[in-house]
Design an enzyme around this catalytic site. Structure first.
Site, PDB file in Angstrom:
ATOM      1  N   SER A 105       0.821  -1.208   0.000  1.00  0.00           N
ATOM      2  CA  SER A 105       0.000   0.000   0.000  1.00  0.00           C
ATOM      3  C   SER A 105       0.855   1.259   0.000  1.00  0.00           C
ATOM      4  CB  SER A 105      -0.924  -0.003   1.220  1.00  0.00           C
ATOM      5  OG  SER A 105      -1.802  -1.107   1.201  1.00  0.00           O
TER       6      SER A 105
ATOM      7  N   LYS B 266     -16.460   2.755   6.138  1.00  0.00           N
ATOM      8  CA  LYS B 266     -16.114   2.950   7.544  1.00  0.00           C
ATOM      9  C   LYS B 266     -16.507   4.369   7.933  1.00  0.00           C
ATOM     10  CE  LYS B 266     -12.258   3.374  10.796  1.00  0.00           C
ATOM     11  NZ  LYS B 266     -10.810   3.210  11.018  1.00  0.00           N
TER      12      LYS B 266
ATOM     13  N   LEU C 147       5.857   1.857   6.826  1.00  0.00           N
ATOM     14  CA  LEU C 147       6.461   1.179   7.977  1.00  0.00           C
ATOM     15  C   LEU C 147       7.944   1.471   8.100  1.00  0.00           C
ATOM     16  CD1 LEU C 147       4.730  -2.326   7.775  1.00  0.00           C
ATOM     17  CD2 LEU C 147       4.117  -0.386   9.219  1.00  0.00           C
TER      18      LEU C 147
END
Length: 508
Positions: free
Chosen positions: A15, A82, A336
């Protein structure tokens, strides 16, 4: 130093890598002969982690920015709507409490004091339920728009739940077919440097040396460029947020017509919390916990108790923290590789979006400009990471749950000084724009209000603002009226998703 920036090399897919490639390529015409060249190197030997299945509403803008079809996104990424987060059992000792952090602002937010009148006259009603219609939509599983609402438009503000593995593949296809990104499926075996210390080229197993002007590290927690090559270490946050492990599992629905939750649900546990994310075809569930406060076996038992069944979860470990610098010389880390904090409030993909946007919007024209842009970038993201950490800590420091894990979270020594100061101020007034003054705050002050009062924080009587309570009462009535109208007009989450899969959404 006057060398122009003409070629961006991104290392790592998933992603983070493909979102970054998409934003830069779309903004800088990578598909055109005179556009910026964008190359993404993705190792076939490294599988993506495949978690991070919740987004903020910002993802709608990002997908629209890179020219994605929302209909195709829903169909290919197993996506669902969401509308916020629900926190179960975080506040009290009996585990029966809950509150919502919705994505819409309180009705009348910024116009008057909504907190004082709520505390004096409506304290029996959860704050978010009184000032916003969205918790009621979530409680009844409603969608945030109608079938006739165009792509990316909203009746109620929304983000997404998605299959992270499918999302990466979807973005890769879009980047290659529509945006002109060059793709190199290969493994990086070495790094060549210029005399000044900049990265000159990446040596690959099958394609030889790939030169570039700016390198973006999206290699995940290994941080191949920024962490390993440049030795830029993490600013450890284990003294503030203790969670460093997770157990993840995917669970099918009982039936094809089972309801799809309109929010992420986070349920507090004895030494962590469990996320529950509803996709159209399954639920993604995981237990995030502190290895210093519980064992893997105990955490697995808590997860199985939540599921009501045995499971074989996948274990993930991480060191909570963020890089001392995010941009060093001609290398910037996104995703990350820049850092990771537990996924409470789903900040990981949002930080990727913010990073990619800032790199693209402030892209240096020459090598001489890189150091200036890098200082600005580092300042912005150090600030953002610190605010994320403080916001997550707020959920813990106000809890009254028993146990060593929760006691340690409440220990003043584990609370960041700025958060302690804000809590002292908020004894006398609600969180406001005065507390979060940057133009692009990660969490607006409304989010802090939702969590603060959802967790049972009690301001001192009176406060500092003498607002007319009849004005607040009018906004409470507006929220109730909107709730009635929307519940009568909006379909269920599953009904709208099924419609999108069969018929699609209108283009704007």
């Amino acid at each position: 130093m006057s060398h122009p920036i003409r070629h961006i090399v991104i290392v790592g897919g998933g992603s983070a890598g493909w979102l970054t490639a998409g934003v830069i390529a779309a903004d800088h015409r990578a598909h055109a002969p005179d556009g910026l060249r964008v190359t993404l190197i993705e190792s076939p030997d490294v599988a993506p982690i495949g978690v991070g299945e919740g987004t903020w509403p910002t993802m709608r803008d990002t997908l629209a920015r890179i020219g994605v079809s929302e209909t195709a996104f829903f169909r290919e990424c197993d996506a669902a709507f969401k509308q916020g987060s629900r926190f179960d059992g975080w506040r009290g000792s009996d585990g029966a409490d809950y509150y919502f952090h919705p994505f819409v602002l309180p009705q009348g937010y910024g116009e008057t004091d909504l907190v004082g009148p709520w505390q004096r006259e409506f304290a029996h009603v959860p704050f978010a339920d009184l000032v916003s219609f969205q918790p009621h939509l979530c409680a009844q599983g409603r969608a945030p728009k109608q079938a006739t609402t165009p792509e990316f438009a909203a009746v109620a503000n929304y983000g997404y739940h998605l299959d992270a593995g499918k999302f990466g593949i979807f973005l890769r296809k879009h980047c290659l077919e529509r945006l002109g990104v060059h793709y190199v499926p290969d493994h990086v075996t070495g790094i060549a440097s210029h005399e000044n210390g900049d990265i000159a080229a990446l040596q690959t197993r099958a394609h030889g040396a790939l030169a570039g002007d700016l390198f973006i590290d999206c290699t995940g927690m290994q941080s191949l460029l920024l962490g390993q090559h440049y030795g830029i270490g993490l600013v450890d946050q284990r003294h503030v947020l203790f969670n460093d492990s997770a157990l993840a599992v995917q669970i099918p629905y009982p039936g094809e017509d089972s309801p799809i939750a309109s929010q992420t649900t986070s349920t507090a546990q004895r030494a962590g919390w469990i996320w529950d994310i509803g996709l159209p075809t399954r639920r993604g569930i995981g237990h995030v916990y502190s290895s210093a406060h519980t064992s893997d076996d105990e955490a697995a038992a808590d997860l199985c108790a939540y599921l009501g069944a045995d499971a074989s979860p996948r274990k993930l470990t991480f060191q909570p923290g963020y890089r001392r610098e995010f941009w060093h010389r001609n290398c910037v880390a996104i995703g990350l590789s820049a850092g990771f904090i537990e996924p409470l409030e789903a900040s990981a993909l949002a930080l990727v979006e913010l990073s990619a946007a800032l790199v693209s919007d402030d892209l240096p024209a020459t090598r001489a400009s890189i150091d200036i842009v890098a200082r600005r970038f580092n300042d912005a993201f150090t600030y953002r990471w610190e605010r994320v950490i403080e916001f997550l800590k707020l959920h813990y420091v106000l809890s009254r749950r028993p146990g060593a894990y929760w006691d340690d979270h409440r220990d003043e020594r584990s609370v960041p000084p700025r958060l302690r100061e804000l809590l002292a101020l908020w004894r006398h007034r609600p969180p406001s724009r005065l507390d979060f003054h940057r133009i692009e705050e990660v969490f607006p002050s409304a989010s802090w209000q939702y969590v603060l009062y959802g967790m049972g924080f009690t301001p001192e009587p009176g406060g500092t603002r003498r607002a007319d309570p009849t004005v607040a009462a009018q906004y409470y009535r507006e929220a109730a009226d909107l709730t009635r109208r929307m519940l009568g007009a909006l379909p269920s989450n599953r009904a709208l998703i099924d419609h999108i899969r069969r018929h699609g959404l209108q283009k704007i």
